[in-house]
Write a protein that holds these residues in place. Sequence first.
Motif, PDB file in Angstrom:
ATOM      1  N   PRO A   1       0.812  -1.223   0.000  1.00 40.95           N
ATOM      2  CA  PRO A   1       0.000   0.000   0.000  1.00 40.95           C
ATOM      3  C   PRO A   1       0.844   1.271   0.000  1.00 40.95           C
ATOM      4  N   ILE A   2       0.363   2.264  -0.730  1.00 43.64           N
ATOM      5  CA  ILE A   2       1.022   3.569  -0.771  1.00 43.64           C
ATOM      6  C   ILE A   2      -0.024   4.661  -0.594  1.00 43.64           C
ATOM      7  N   CYS A   3       0.446   5.818  -0.215  1.00 45.48           N
ATOM      8  CA  CYS A   3      -0.415   6.987  -0.024  1.00 45.48           C
ATOM      9  C   CYS A   3      -0.126   7.990  -1.121  1.00 45.48           C
ATOM     10  N   LEU A   4      -1.137   8.308  -1.900  1.00 45.41           N
ATOM     11  CA  LEU A   4      -1.011   9.269  -2.993  1.00 45.41           C
ATOM     12  C   LEU A   4      -2.136  10.287  -2.889  1.00 45.41           C
ATOM     13  N   GLU A   5      -1.766  11.523  -2.585  1.00 43.74           N
ATOM     14  CA  GLU A   5      -2.751  12.616  -2.499  1.00 43.74           C
ATOM     15  C   GLU A   5      -3.888  12.270  -1.545  1.00 43.74           C
ATOM     16  N   GLU A   6      -3.524  11.804  -0.339  1.00 39.63           N
ATOM     17  CA  GLU A   6      -4.474  11.467   0.732  1.00 39.63           C
ATOM     18  C   GLU A   6      -5.391  10.312   0.363  1.00 39.63           C
ATOM     19  N   ARG A   7      -4.935   9.479  -0.584  1.00 34.79           N
ATOM     20  CA  ARG A   7      -5.686   8.293  -0.962  1.00 34.79           C
ATOM     21  C   ARG A   7      -4.758   7.083  -0.881  1.00 34.79           C
ATOM     22  N   ASN A   8      -5.320   5.955  -0.451  1.00 30.10           N
ATOM     23  CA  ASN A   8      -4.540   4.737  -0.317  1.00 30.10           C
ATOM     24  C   ASN A   8      -4.758   3.835  -1.528  1.00 30.10           C
ATOM     25  N   TYR A   9      -3.657   3.310  -2.058  1.00 29.87           N
ATOM     26  CA  TYR A   9      -3.721   2.409  -3.200  1.00 29.87           C
ATOM     27  C   TYR A   9      -3.108   1.059  -2.823  1.00 29.87           C
ATOM     28  N   PHE A  10      -3.551   0.022  -3.526  1.00 31.50           N
ATOM     29  CA  PHE A  10      -3.142  -1.343  -3.236  1.00 31.50           C
ATOM     30  C   PHE A  10      -1.631  -1.523  -3.386  1.00 31.50           C
ATOM     31  N   SER A  11      -1.044  -0.894  -4.351  1.00 31.98           N
ATOM     32  CA  SER A  11       0.396  -0.978  -4.605  1.00 31.98           C
ATOM     33  C   SER A  11       0.792   0.182  -5.504  1.00 31.98           C
ATOM     34  N   PRO A  12       2.082   0.482  -5.646  1.00 31.91           N
ATOM     35  CA  PRO A  12       2.508   1.542  -6.575  1.00 31.91           C
ATOM     36  C   PRO A  12       2.052   1.273  -7.999  1.00 31.91           C
ATOM     37  N   CYS A  13       2.023  -0.005  -8.381  1.00 32.22           N
ATOM     38  CA  CYS A  13       1.567  -0.342  -9.732  1.00 32.22           C
ATOM     39  C   CYS A  13       0.107   0.021  -9.921  1.00 32.22           C
ATOM     40  N   HIS A  14      -0.727  -0.251  -8.929  1.00 33.31           N
ATOM     41  CA  HIS A  14      -2.161   0.056  -9.037  1.00 33.31           C
ATOM     42  C   HIS A  14      -2.428   1.556  -8.981  1.00 33.31           C
ATOM     43  N   ALA A  15      -1.471   2.325  -8.508  1.00 34.51           N
ATOM     44  CA  ALA A  15      -1.598   3.780  -8.543  1.00 34.51           C
ATOM     45  C   ALA A  15      -1.035   4.354  -9.841  1.00 34.51           C
ATOM     46  N   GLY A  16      -0.507   3.491 -10.697  1.00 35.80           N
ATOM     47  CA  GLY A  16       0.040   3.938 -11.975  1.00 35.80           C
ATOM     48  C   GLY A  16       1.380   4.634 -11.859  1.00 35.80           C
ATOM     49  N   CYS A  17       2.125   4.362 -10.778  1.00 39.74           N
ATOM     50  CA  CYS A  17       3.419   5.033 -10.578  1.00 39.74           C
ATOM     51  C   CYS A  17       4.496   4.424 -11.485  1.00 39.74           C
ATOM     52  N   ILE A  18       5.371   5.293 -11.975  1.00 38.91           N
ATOM     53  CA  ILE A  18       6.422   4.865 -12.901  1.00 38.91           C
ATOM     54  C   ILE A  18       7.792   4.857 -12.227  1.00 38.91           C
ATOM     55  N   ASN A  19       8.104   5.911 -11.512  1.00 38.27           N
ATOM     56  CA  ASN A  19       9.436   6.056 -10.908  1.00 38.27           C
ATOM     57  C   ASN A  19       9.415   5.642  -9.439  1.00 38.27           C
ATOM     58  N   GLU A  20      10.456   4.913  -9.047  1.00 33.30           N
ATOM     59  CA  GLU A  20      10.616   4.505  -7.649  1.00 33.30           C
ATOM     60  C   GLU A  20      11.961   4.993  -7.136  1.00 33.30           C
ATOM     61  N   TYR A  21      11.973   5.565  -5.927  1.00 34.69           N
ATOM     62  CA  TYR A  21      13.192   6.114  -5.348  1.00 34.69           C
ATOM     63  C   TYR A  21      13.602   5.300  -4.125  1.00 34.69           C
ATOM     64  N   SER A  22      14.839   5.483  -3.719  1.00 40.40           N
ATOM     65  CA  SER A  22      15.400   4.691  -2.621  1.00 40.40           C
ATOM     66  C   SER A  22      14.786   5.028  -1.268  1.00 40.40           C
ATOM     67  N   ASN A  23      14.187   6.177  -1.136  1.00 34.33           N
ATOM     68  CA  ASN A  23      13.582   6.577   0.141  1.00 34.33           C
ATOM     69  C   ASN A  23      12.111   6.158   0.232  1.00 34.33           C
ATOM     70  N   MET A  24      11.746   5.113  -0.519  1.00 34.79           N
ATOM     71  CA  MET A  24      10.390   4.534  -0.505  1.00 34.79           C
ATOM     72  C   MET A  24       9.329   5.540  -0.926  1.00 34.79           C
TER      73      MET A  24
END
Length: 236
Positions: free
Chosen positions: A44-67
Amino acid sequence: MFLGCSPNKLIGVTHDLQLNELDGVSLTWECNANCSCTENQYKPICLEERNYFSPCHAGCINEYSNMTYSNCGCGSSSQSNLATEGYCDNECNTLIPFSFILFLLVISVAAQEMPQLMLTFRSVPKEHKSLALGIRYILIGGLGIIPAPIVYGSLIDLTCLSWNEVCGEQGACWVYDVELYRYYYIGLSVFILVLDCLFCFLCWLTIKRNGAKGEIEDTVCLTPNADNAAYIGEQI
């Protein structure tokens, strides 16, 4: 039972992108349709005060070392579009009162041990006390310690919203309905405690009734009559 926090809204599991409640799990949206996401990766990740199942389900492309993650397709282009790992902060101020009530319940349950033991001894004849004590602990193990994990586990499974699948078989639960979980778990515990108090009360009534009968019989046996007087005269 009714003292708890509001559950987190998880997009695709409990709510859709417009924050409307869902009747079932639906993790694929237009913003992540081309990502080929799998439900077997729960992160789970937090994007704009919304919780998503995973970064993939939020449509995220870039991942950084600081999570943290960026360029998330399900986010709003008007904001920074930066997602962080974990659920969004959910303000809840019921921990202290819940802990206090739980402490009182634990103390009350622990304080019942000796009175229940005394009830067991008072409910049977003197020669059967050892047998009654053994049967008591057999019933505690057979009706409490052994089946409790099975019963509670089955109830907890009923509150699962999303399951993990391993080789086509059901695995661990990813997401629970926290509110329903609380009602089932604490509700069953309260029900068992009420039954316990009811049986203790019935046992106390039985002991009180038998005690009253015993006092009446002792009074009758000690009432003077001609035979008793003759017997006492002989003894003197």
